[in-house]
Design an enzyme around this catalytic site. Structure first.
Site, mmCIF file in Angstrom:
data_model
loop_
_atom_site.group_PDB
_atom_site.id
_atom_site.type_symbol
_atom_site.label_atom_id
_atom_site.label_comp_id
_atom_site.label_asym_id
_atom_site.label_seq_id
_atom_site.Cartn_x
_atom_site.Cartn_y
_atom_site.Cartn_z
ATOM 1 N NE ARG A 60 -2.099 -1.916 3.190
ATOM 2 C CZ ARG A 60 -2.515 -2.280 4.391
ATOM 3 N NH1 ARG A 60 -3.712 -1.955 4.800
ATOM 4 N NH2 ARG A 60 -1.724 -2.953 5.199
ATOM 5 N NE ARG A 69 -5.528 -5.784 -3.986
ATOM 6 C CZ ARG A 69 -5.600 -5.650 -2.670
ATOM 7 N NH1 ARG A 69 -4.516 -5.618 -1.947
ATOM 8 N NH2 ARG A 69 -6.766 -5.573 -2.074
ATOM 9 C CG ASP A 105 -1.254 -12.638 4.018
ATOM 10 O OD1 ASP A 105 -0.879 -11.474 4.235
ATOM 11 O OD2 ASP A 105 -1.679 -13.391 4.923
ATOM 12 C CE1 TYR A 180 -3.683 -12.543 11.871
ATOM 13 C CE2 TYR A 180 -1.627 -13.728 11.552
ATOM 14 C CZ TYR A 180 -2.314 -12.542 11.715
ATOM 15 O OH TYR A 180 -1.637 -11.353 11.728
HETATM 16 O O1 CP3 Z 1 6.756 -8.176 1.976
HETATM 17 C C1 CP3 Z 1 6.109 -8.176 0.893
HETATM 18 O O2 CP3 Z 1 6.163 -7.205 0.096
HETATM 19 C C2 CP3 Z 1 5.372 -9.440 0.505
HETATM 20 C C3 CP3 Z 1 4.018 -9.492 0.865
HETATM 21 C C4 CP3 Z 1 3.493 -9.945 2.209
HETATM 22 C C5 CP3 Z 1 2.148 -9.692 2.568
HETATM 23 N N1 CP3 Z 1 1.884 -10.323 3.739
HETATM 24 C C6 CP3 Z 1 1.217 -8.916 1.755
HETATM 25 C C7 CP3 Z 1 0.069 -8.283 2.427
HETATM 26 C C8 CP3 Z 1 4.057 -10.694 3.240
HETATM 27 C C9 CP3 Z 1 5.480 -11.215 3.374
HETATM 28 C C10 CP3 Z 1 3.024 -10.932 4.190
HETATM 29 C C11 CP3 Z 1 3.198 -11.763 5.389
HETATM 30 C C12 CP3 Z 1 2.286 -11.578 6.511
HETATM 31 N N2 CP3 Z 1 0.922 -11.506 6.494
HETATM 32 C C13 CP3 Z 1 2.703 -11.587 7.858
HETATM 33 C C14 CP3 Z 1 4.112 -11.733 8.326
HETATM 34 C C15 CP3 Z 1 4.868 -10.471 8.122
HETATM 35 C C16 CP3 Z 1 4.646 -9.421 9.167
HETATM 36 O O3 CP3 Z 1 4.241 -8.313 8.787
HETATM 37 O O4 CP3 Z 1 4.910 -9.684 10.336
HETATM 38 C C17 CP3 Z 1 1.550 -11.456 8.660
HETATM 39 C C18 CP3 Z 1 1.513 -11.378 10.161
HETATM 40 C C19 CP3 Z 1 0.427 -11.409 7.783
HETATM 41 C C20 CP3 Z 1 -1.008 -11.310 8.138
HETATM 42 C C21 CP3 Z 1 -1.579 -10.066 7.553
HETATM 43 N N3 CP3 Z 1 -1.972 -9.967 6.232
HETATM 44 C C22 CP3 Z 1 -1.710 -8.782 8.137
HETATM 45 C C23 CP3 Z 1 -1.368 -8.446 9.568
HETATM 46 C C24 CP3 Z 1 -2.194 -7.908 7.142
HETATM 47 C C25 CP3 Z 1 -2.452 -6.421 7.234
HETATM 48 C C26 CP3 Z 1 -3.876 -6.050 7.459
HETATM 49 C C27 CP3 Z 1 -4.094 -4.577 7.133
HETATM 50 O O5 CP3 Z 1 -4.834 -4.299 6.185
HETATM 51 O O6 CP3 Z 1 -3.498 -3.715 7.802
HETATM 52 C C28 CP3 Z 1 -2.376 -8.683 5.981
HETATM 53 C C29 CP3 Z 1 -2.824 -8.195 4.671
HETATM 54 C C30 CP3 Z 1 -1.737 -7.941 3.697
HETATM 55 N N4 CP3 Z 1 -0.760 -8.827 3.381
HETATM 56 C C31 CP3 Z 1 -1.559 -6.768 2.923
HETATM 57 C C32 CP3 Z 1 -0.447 -6.982 2.109
HETATM 58 C C33 CP3 Z 1 0.124 -6.055 1.070
HETATM 59 C C34 CP3 Z 1 -2.454 -5.564 2.938
HETATM 60 C C35 CP3 Z 1 -3.695 -5.864 2.151
HETATM 61 C C36 CP3 Z 1 -3.995 -4.862 1.062
HETATM 62 O O7 CP3 Z 1 -3.083 -4.305 0.418
HETATM 63 O O8 CP3 Z 1 -5.201 -4.659 0.818
#
Ligand code: CP3
Length: 369
Positions: A60, A69, A105, A180
């Site tokens: 984002r 997106r 993810d 989760y």
């Molecule tokens: O690093 C990168 O660029 C690769 C993409 C990546 C995503 N999630 C994309 C994502 C990676 C490596 C993850 C891993 C992930 N997902 C973790 C471990 C990494 C960390 O941050 O500790 C965890 C705990 C998650 C679970 C998760 N998924 C969370 C906490 C969230 C955020 C929720 C929010 O909207 O604030 C997601 C969603 C997510 N995963 C987004 C992205 C780009 C945001 C969704 C969007 O863009 O609409």
């Protein structure tokens, strides 16, 4: 992409370690890949410059991400190989970072095997029927290649586009993914998860084995398609005492890392708030230990021993003036010199409101330092 920057270096026996044998990916591997600064550093060698990439570098904070997106759900976009390829490449093009991280993810493999879950904007993963019993665990299928053809396709496309820039594959570690599944969504205390760990060890063991198997398969699929390193995200492991981590979590993460080790790629192991666990997270089978920003590298390096460290600029420093941010980055690089090797990163993911120009400046600064 950056092979032109890398001076020729005598091949060592360690270099063969980046070639996953017996896969079609090895045939298409770029000749400069094994000498890329990221892979040289990850193997404990001396890279031409300190390699840098950013956790959550895609996403984002990038206007080009928000554009592609538009109107497409998070999980839907993770299952579209062309979209995954484009989103993964965006930060590499923009910043010239030393590695790409596969856009997906940690809950995607669960979705792929049929667990009813969604990623809610601004919330995170939400699971419709949280896992509480042995029957709930047994109802989750194991992951096979057939569940995720779009992953293999996206990785193959990416490796072809990335050339000498390595692609990092990743998976969620058993504890963080279990949180989760058991809580049903994001949680601060992980109380239900830890209640299962303490009070229903048979269910816990079955769940951790199930997730470890899925994570190992997910990493294998990415590496066989051409990813040259993997990162295991145990973001919420910092909620555990060292004794509980060692007894109830570490053996399962160990299994995932051992299985990735058989694929002969460098393994990065990362968690948040894990000062007390850094030694164990290394011992679990990591080549590189990711350190969050709360633990100074000076303190982390003796704890991880003879391993490479990754990290750990406070992700909020991008909101400070550029010269303040780069002065702190210099301190991180200097501290990293005491380690077997150092890969520069933030201490956790890029915050969505980050100005991408700051990450461009930071990448240039690290490369030029
Ligand atoms: O690093 C990168 O660029 C690769 C993409 C990546 C995503 N999630 C994309 C994502 C990676 C490596 C993850 C891993 C992930 N997902 C973790 C471990 C990494 C960390 O941050 O500790 C965890 C705990 C998650 C679970 C998760 N998924 C969370 C906490 C969230 C955020 C929720 C929010 O909207 O604030 C997601 C969603 C997510 N995963 C987004 C992205 C780009 C945001 C969704 C969007 O863009 O609409």
């Amino acid at each position: 992409m950056r092979s032109a920057d890398v001076p020729p270096r005598r091949l060592t026996c360690e270099d063969s370690a980046v070639t996953a044998s017996g896969t079609d990916a090895s045939a298409t591997r770029h000749p400069g890949l094994s000498e890329s600064p990221f892979l040289v550093a990850a193997r404990g060698g001396t890279p031409s410059h300190t390699p840098v990439w950013f956790m959550r570098q895609a996403g984002r904070s990038l206007p080009e991400y928000l554009k592609v997106r538009e109107g497409i759900g998070m999980l839907e976009s993770c299952m579209d190989a062309d979209l995954v390829t484009e989103i993964t490449l965006q930060p590499v093009r923009r910043y010239g970072v030393d590695a790409a991280i596969f856009f997906s993810d940690i809950v995607l493999p669960l979705k792929a095997v049929g667990v009813d879950l969604d990623i809610k904007p601004g919330v995170g993963p939400v699971v419709a029927s949280p896992v509480r019993t042995l029957a709930d665990v047994e109802a989750i299928p194991d992951l096979t290649d057939e569940h995720v053809p779009f992953i293999s396709q996206a990785v193959r496309q990416l490796v072809a586009e990335l050339g000498a820039t390595p692609l990092i594959g990743f998976a969620g570690a058993p504890f963080t993914v279990a949180s989760y599944l058991v809580e049903g969504g994001p949680s601060k205390e992980h109380a239900k998860t830890k209640a299962m760990m303490f009070g229903a060890p048979d269910v816990w063991d079955a769940l951790m084995r199930k997730i470890a198997g899925i994570a190992a398969a997910y990493l294998r699929i990415q590496v066989e398609a051409g990813a040259s390193a993997v990162q295991l995200f145990d973001s919420w492991a910092g909620a555990l005492t060292p004794a509980d981590y060692r007894a109830s979590v570490m053996p399962h993460s160990e299994r995932v890392l051992a299985s990735a080790g058989e694929l002969v790629v460098p393994r990065i192991h990362f968690g948040v708030g894990t000062t007390n666990l850094l030694g164990l997270m290394g011992e679990a089978g990591a080549d590189v230990v990711g350190v969050d920003w709360r633990t100074p590298l000076e303190q982390a390096i003796p704890l991880v021993g003879d391993r490479v460290v990754q990290g750990n600029l406070d992700p909020t420093l991008v909101f400070a003036p550029t010269d303040v941010m780069t002065a702190r980055a210099a301190e991180v690089i200097e501290a990293g010199r005491a380690a077997k090797g150092h890969i520069f990163n933030l201490g956790h993911g890029v915050i969505p409101s980050t100005n991408p120009d700051q990450l461009t400046a930071l990448t240039e600064f690290v490369h030029g330092y």
